[in-house]
Write a protein that holds these residues in place. Structure first.
Motif, PDB file in Angstrom:
ATOM      1  N   LEU A 127      -0.462  13.029   3.318  1.00  0.00           N
ATOM      2  CA  LEU A 127       0.307  11.841   2.967  1.00  0.00           C
ATOM      3  C   LEU A 127       0.301  10.823   4.104  1.00  0.00           C
ATOM      4  O   LEU A 127       0.204   9.607   3.871  1.00  0.00           O
ATOM      5  CB  LEU A 127       1.758  12.237   2.649  1.00  0.00           C
ATOM      6  CG  LEU A 127       2.058  12.549   1.185  1.00  0.00           C
ATOM      7  CD1 LEU A 127       3.482  13.077   1.046  1.00  0.00           C
ATOM      8  CD2 LEU A 127       1.868  11.330   0.320  1.00  0.00           C
ATOM      9  N   THR A 128       0.389  11.311   5.324  1.00  0.00           N
ATOM     10  CA  THR A 128       0.350  10.414   6.483  1.00  0.00           C
ATOM     11  C   THR A 128      -0.986   9.677   6.545  1.00  0.00           C
ATOM     12  O   THR A 128      -1.042   8.469   6.826  1.00  0.00           O
ATOM     13  CB  THR A 128       0.572  11.214   7.779  1.00  0.00           C
ATOM     14  OG1 THR A 128       1.836  11.892   7.710  1.00  0.00           O
ATOM     15  CG2 THR A 128       0.566  10.301   8.993  1.00  0.00           C
ATOM     16  N   LEU A 134      -3.451   2.788   3.673  1.00  0.00           N
ATOM     17  CA  LEU A 134      -2.875   1.765   2.807  1.00  0.00           C
ATOM     18  C   LEU A 134      -2.247   0.613   3.588  1.00  0.00           C
ATOM     19  O   LEU A 134      -1.811  -0.373   2.998  1.00  0.00           O
ATOM     20  CB  LEU A 134      -1.805   2.397   1.894  1.00  0.00           C
ATOM     21  CG  LEU A 134      -2.326   3.295   0.768  1.00  0.00           C
ATOM     22  CD1 LEU A 134      -1.173   3.984   0.060  1.00  0.00           C
ATOM     23  CD2 LEU A 134      -3.134   2.478  -0.247  1.00  0.00           C
ATOM     24  N   GLU A 135      -2.191   0.717   4.893  1.00  0.00           N
ATOM     25  CA  GLU A 135      -1.542  -0.336   5.696  1.00  0.00           C
ATOM     26  C   GLU A 135      -2.474  -1.542   5.907  1.00  0.00           C
ATOM     27  O   GLU A 135      -3.674  -1.394   6.114  1.00  0.00           O
ATOM     28  CB  GLU A 135      -1.132   0.232   7.064  1.00  0.00           C
ATOM     29  CG  GLU A 135       0.052   1.188   6.977  1.00  0.00           C
ATOM     30  CD  GLU A 135       0.423   1.740   8.342  1.00  0.00           C
ATOM     31  OE1 GLU A 135      -0.242   1.387   9.335  1.00  0.00           O
ATOM     32  OE2 GLU A 135       1.369   2.555   8.401  1.00  0.00           O
ATOM     33  N   ASN A 136      -1.872  -2.706   5.817  1.00  0.00           N
ATOM     34  CA  ASN A 136      -2.527  -3.983   6.164  1.00  0.00           C
ATOM     35  C   ASN A 136      -3.891  -4.186   5.491  1.00  0.00           C
ATOM     36  O   ASN A 136      -4.900  -4.442   6.161  1.00  0.00           O
ATOM     37  CB  ASN A 136      -2.709  -4.075   7.696  1.00  0.00           C
ATOM     38  CG  ASN A 136      -1.376  -3.939   8.411  1.00  0.00           C
ATOM     39  OD1 ASN A 136      -0.382  -4.499   7.973  1.00  0.00           O
ATOM     40  ND2 ASN A 136      -1.385  -3.193   9.502  1.00  0.00           N
ATOM     41  N   ASP A 143      -5.943  -6.897  -6.840  1.00  0.00           N
ATOM     42  CA  ASP A 143      -6.002  -5.629  -6.116  1.00  0.00           C
ATOM     43  C   ASP A 143      -4.714  -5.361  -5.336  1.00  0.00           C
ATOM     44  O   ASP A 143      -4.309  -4.227  -5.148  1.00  0.00           O
ATOM     45  CB  ASP A 143      -7.193  -5.619  -5.157  1.00  0.00           C
ATOM     46  CG  ASP A 143      -8.526  -5.535  -5.895  1.00  0.00           C
ATOM     47  OD1 ASP A 143      -8.510  -5.089  -7.057  1.00  0.00           O
ATOM     48  OD2 ASP A 143      -9.552  -5.905  -5.310  1.00  0.00           O
ATOM     49  N   ARG A 144      -4.064  -6.444  -4.874  1.00  0.00           N
ATOM     50  CA  ARG A 144      -2.829  -6.260  -4.114  1.00  0.00           C
ATOM     51  C   ARG A 144      -1.739  -5.641  -4.976  1.00  0.00           C
ATOM     52  O   ARG A 144      -0.929  -4.847  -4.481  1.00  0.00           O
ATOM     53  CB  ARG A 144      -2.360  -7.616  -3.554  1.00  0.00           C
ATOM     54  CG  ARG A 144      -1.067  -7.539  -2.769  1.00  0.00           C
ATOM     55  CD  ARG A 144      -0.832  -8.829  -1.997  1.00  0.00           C
ATOM     56  NE  ARG A 144      -1.738  -8.929  -0.866  1.00  0.00           N
ATOM     57  CZ  ARG A 144      -1.527  -8.342   0.316  1.00  0.00           C
ATOM     58  NH1 ARG A 144      -0.442  -7.611   0.517  1.00  0.00           N
ATOM     59  NH2 ARG A 144      -2.385  -8.482   1.294  1.00  0.00           N
ATOM     60  N   LEU A 145      -1.708  -5.965  -6.262  1.00  0.00           N
ATOM     61  CA  LEU A 145      -0.721  -5.360  -7.169  1.00  0.00           C
ATOM     62  C   LEU A 145      -0.919  -3.852  -7.229  1.00  0.00           C
ATOM     63  O   LEU A 145       0.044  -3.082  -7.155  1.00  0.00           O
ATOM     64  CB  LEU A 145      -0.856  -5.988  -8.564  1.00  0.00           C
ATOM     65  CG  LEU A 145       0.084  -5.426  -9.635  1.00  0.00           C
ATOM     66  CD1 LEU A 145       1.546  -5.698  -9.274  1.00  0.00           C
ATOM     67  CD2 LEU A 145      -0.244  -6.026 -11.001  1.00  0.00           C
ATOM     68  N   MET A 149       1.569  -0.694  -5.758  1.00  0.00           N
ATOM     69  CA  MET A 149       1.969   0.480  -6.550  1.00  0.00           C
ATOM     70  C   MET A 149       1.623   1.772  -5.813  1.00  0.00           C
ATOM     71  O   MET A 149       2.429   2.710  -5.768  1.00  0.00           O
ATOM     72  CB  MET A 149       1.280   0.446  -7.921  1.00  0.00           C
ATOM     73  CG  MET A 149       1.770  -0.666  -8.831  1.00  0.00           C
ATOM     74  SD  MET A 149       0.785  -0.797 -10.344  1.00  0.00           S
ATOM     75  CE  MET A 149       1.071   0.799 -11.094  1.00  0.00           C
ATOM     76  N   MET A 150       0.411   1.822  -5.214  1.00  0.00           N
ATOM     77  CA  MET A 150       0.015   3.019  -4.464  1.00  0.00           C
ATOM     78  C   MET A 150       0.915   3.235  -3.260  1.00  0.00           C
ATOM     79  O   MET A 150       1.338   4.352  -2.962  1.00  0.00           O
ATOM     80  CB  MET A 150      -1.451   2.892  -4.015  1.00  0.00           C
ATOM     81  CG  MET A 150      -2.456   3.043  -5.138  1.00  0.00           C
ATOM     82  SD  MET A 150      -4.165   3.141  -4.542  1.00  0.00           S
ATOM     83  CE  MET A 150      -4.408   1.480  -3.907  1.00  0.00           C
ATOM     84  N   LEU A 151       1.235   2.156  -2.559  1.00  0.00           N
ATOM     85  CA  LEU A 151       2.094   2.258  -1.372  1.00  0.00           C
ATOM     86  C   LEU A 151       3.493   2.746  -1.756  1.00  0.00           C
ATOM     87  O   LEU A 151       4.078   3.595  -1.071  1.00  0.00           O
ATOM     88  CB  LEU A 151       2.181   0.888  -0.690  1.00  0.00           C
ATOM     89  CG  LEU A 151       2.755   0.866   0.725  1.00  0.00           C
ATOM     90  CD1 LEU A 151       1.889   1.676   1.679  1.00  0.00           C
ATOM     91  CD2 LEU A 151       2.912  -0.570   1.210  1.00  0.00           C
TER      92      LEU A 151
END
Length: 305
Positions: A127-128, A134-136, A143-145, A149-151
């Motif tokens: 998970l880490t 997923l950062e930045n 794609d940002r949407l 959701m994934m974040l």
């Protein structure tokens, strides 16, 4: 009268639990076969003797002499068995000791706890890594949407893993990790601050009263318990609702309260709300983002204290 007593003893003999009838001075009057097995008693030799003279387990002797009999006492026997013992006052003349062999159920509980703890620990590393990737991101609007959701779901999984690990740790030990004098005002201030952060200004959260007395125990555990109560209040109180925290001492008892004017809990659900993953309203629980473990953590923290 003799016929009624015979039927009474036959009924007690058929119970799956051990039963020992004692006088108030703890002298054995009668026992059933399960009690003979559980406590290694001999009906021919031990009737007429004090129970604490023939069953010399220190934990049991301390429990029965304390007369704090509302709580159950778990006793580890030399042969590896675990007994659950309850002591019941039966009028002015008699006391009843009820025993139950919980060795197998405790083994299953230990296996479940260890399994959950190990799996949760193993989930933490992947998970880490996922959250790190997923950062930045540099993404277009569509794609940002999906990224958001994934974040959100990765963060939800991390919160679940953290709560499972916390619960597993709490279940392993019967006593607090430390025994320090806790400033309750500090705990309430930190819990209120976290509640305000989660609320985002949608609720009025205030501390109404704080008694000067402290609590002996583990600061982190107590903070976790109070914070879980506050975040629950935020999640289940509509916008512009009020949440009040207080700490009072009455008749040598501490009352730590988190009060809100939210949707409340129907009486039939109250006995089960501290069960892990128990949901009063499953759809609402998903919307609020809770893990379903907060009140289970609160319960175990209080048991440890």
């Amino acid at each position: 009268f003799e016929e009624k007593e015979l039927r009474f003893r036959q009924t007690l003999s058929a119970l799956p639990d051990g039963v020992v009838l004692l006088r108030k001075d703890l002298v054995i009057q009668w026992m059933n076969r399960i009690a003979e097995r559980d406590l290694s008693l001999d009906p021919e030799k031990d009737v007429g003797k004090k129970l604490t003279d023939v069953f010399t387990n220190p934990e049991f002797i301390q429990h029965i002499q304390s007369e704090r009999w509302k709580a159950r006492q778990l006793i580890d026997l030399p042969d590896g068995r675990v007994l659950e013992v309850r002591v019941i006052s039966a009028g002015k003349k008699y006391t009843v000791v009820v025993t139950r062999d919980i060795t197998e159920s405790k083994r299953i509980d230990d296996f479940r706890r260890d399994f959950v703890g190990n799996v949760s620990h193993e989930l933490r590393t992947p998970l880490t890594v996922i959250q790190g990737f997923l950062e930045n991101p540099n993404l277009n609007e569509e794609d940002r949407l999906h990224w958001e959701m994934m974040l959100e779901q990765a963060e939800r999984m991390r919160a679940l893993v953290d709560d499972l690990l916390a619960l597993s740790r709490l279940e392993q030990d019967a006593a607090p990790a430390s025994r320090e004098l806790i400033d309750v005002d500090e705990i309430l201030e930190e819990a209120a601050a976290e509640g305000r952060m989660i609320s985002g200004g949608a609720h009025e959260i205030k501390i109404t009263k704080v008694a000067p007395e402290g609590i002996l125990g583990d600061f982190k555990d107590m903070r976790s318990a109070v914070t879980n109560l506050v975040t629950n209040a935020v999640r289940y109180t509509p916008k512009d609702g009020k949440i009040e925290l207080s700490w009072e001492v009455k008749d040598d008892h501490g009352i730590l309260s988190v009060k809100d004017n939210g949707i409340g809990i129907a009486p039939e659900h109250v006995p089960r709300v501290t069960e892990r993953f128990y949901r009063v309203d499953k759809s609402r629980s998903r919307e609020t983002g809770g893990t379903g473990l907060g009140l289970a953590i609160v319960k175990h923290v209080l048991f440890r204290h």
